[in-house]
Design an enzyme around this catalytic site. Structure first.
Site, PDB file in Angstrom:
ATOM      1  N   ASP A  18       0.855  -1.174   0.000  1.00 32.65           N
ATOM      2  CA  ASP A  18       0.000   0.000   0.000  1.00 32.65           C
ATOM      3  C   ASP A  18       0.903   1.240   0.000  1.00 32.65           C
ATOM      4  O   ASP A  18       2.094   1.159   0.294  1.00 32.65           O
ATOM      5  CB  ASP A  18      -0.889  -0.035   1.252  1.00 32.65           C
ATOM      6  CG  ASP A  18      -1.697   1.215   1.428  1.00 32.65           C
ATOM      7  OD1 ASP A  18      -2.393   1.610   0.481  1.00 32.65           O
ATOM      8  OD2 ASP A  18      -1.624   1.815   2.513  1.00 32.65           O
ATOM      9  N   ASP A  20      -0.326   5.138   0.936  1.00 34.31           N
ATOM     10  CA  ASP A  20      -0.604   6.102   2.003  1.00 34.31           C
ATOM     11  C   ASP A  20      -0.646   5.418   3.366  1.00 34.31           C
ATOM     12  O   ASP A  20      -1.393   4.458   3.571  1.00 34.31           O
ATOM     13  CB  ASP A  20      -1.928   6.814   1.729  1.00 34.31           C
ATOM     14  CG  ASP A  20      -1.840   7.720   0.517  1.00 34.31           C
ATOM     15  OD1 ASP A  20      -1.012   8.636   0.532  1.00 34.31           O
ATOM     16  OD2 ASP A  20      -2.587   7.497  -0.451  1.00 34.31           O
ATOM     17  N   LYS A 145     -10.680  -1.145  -2.138  1.00 35.38           N
ATOM     18  CA  LYS A 145     -10.494  -1.801  -0.865  1.00 35.38           C
ATOM     19  C   LYS A 145     -11.661  -1.394   0.034  1.00 35.38           C
ATOM     20  O   LYS A 145     -12.087  -0.248  -0.025  1.00 35.38           O
ATOM     21  CB  LYS A 145      -9.173  -1.361  -0.208  1.00 35.38           C
ATOM     22  CG  LYS A 145      -7.918  -1.680  -1.022  1.00 35.38           C
ATOM     23  CD  LYS A 145      -6.683  -1.017  -0.390  1.00 35.38           C
ATOM     24  CE  LYS A 145      -5.440  -1.204  -1.233  1.00 35.38           C
ATOM     25  NZ  LYS A 145      -4.278  -0.476  -0.693  1.00 35.38           N
TER      26      LYS A 145
END
Length: 222
Positions: A18, A20, A145
């Site tokens: 991922d 952020d 997500k």
């Protein structure tokens, strides 16, 4: 957050990362943009911030304003993405991220982010981080997500079975997506611990990856 008490070693054939909260600390701009949006819609900023991490913007809006038309959410999302891409104030690398990414050169790994191409490119550059060759962004998937589509697509592009991938994530939505994809998850940072990752670390200074002769990766955590 409860960090992994004892060193743990995971074995994988690929890593899915991922952006952020995991590689890039963009919390300052995310807070600015989303708290402003919350105020405009009469929503509690603290409650909004519990939802938005890890999801695409329009998916967060669908949770927060379930009766609003999808088209309105998509239009709002496009505007906010442009605002975020123009605002790099406070964006920086998560501790250990530059060294971690450098250690993965030549090893199977991919970026799997809910950001689009312009935003992910801008934030990685602002944080001084190199972009992985394989990237799954908002444009690449039909579902945000916590749907596992992004992670499954990342595994497929690397040619690695989902069960042989390890995900690095910070958010509840991202951790749920990794688990739903049948992958083990390393939680990174203060948000991760409450969402049930397999192991959790304060930051990426606590992770080391070694390439083994049999083609697997040893992921030393803790």
């Amino acid at each position: 957050m409860t960090a992994t008490a004892a060193p743990t070693v995971l074995t994988a054939r690929a890593l899915l990362l991922d952006m952020d909260g995991t590689l890039v600390n963009s919390d300052a701009v995310v807070e600015r943009i989303w708290r402003r949006w919350a105020a405009q819609h009469g929503l509690d900023g603290d409650e909004v911030m519990k939802v938005v991490h890890g999801r695409q913007g329009h998916a967060s809006m669908a949770v927060l304003l379930p009766d609003r038309p999808v088209e309105q959410n998509l239009a709002d999302n496009a505007r906010m993405l442009a605002e975020e891409t123009a605002d790099m104030d406070g964006v920086m690398a998560i501790p250990g991220a530059p060294e971690f990414l450098a250690s993965l050169r030549g090893l199977p790994h991919a970026l799997v982010t809910s950001a689009d191409v312009p935003l992910s490119t801008a934030r990685m550059a602002a944080a001084g981080l190199e972009l992985p060759d394989v990237r799954v962004t908002a444009e690449s998937v039909g579902a945000s997500k916590p749907d596992p589509e992004g992670f499954l697509k990342g595994a497929a592009e690397l040619g690695v079975a989902p069960s042989e991938c390890v995900v690095f994530e910070d958010s509840g939505a991202g951790i749920a997506a990794g688990k739903a994809a049948g992958m083990r998850v390393v939680g990174v940072g203060p948000r991760a611990g409450v969402h049930g990752p397999d192991v959790v670390v304060r930051d990426l200074t606590r992770v080391r990856v070694e390439a083994r002769e049999d083609g697997t990766l040893g992921i030393h955590v803790g």
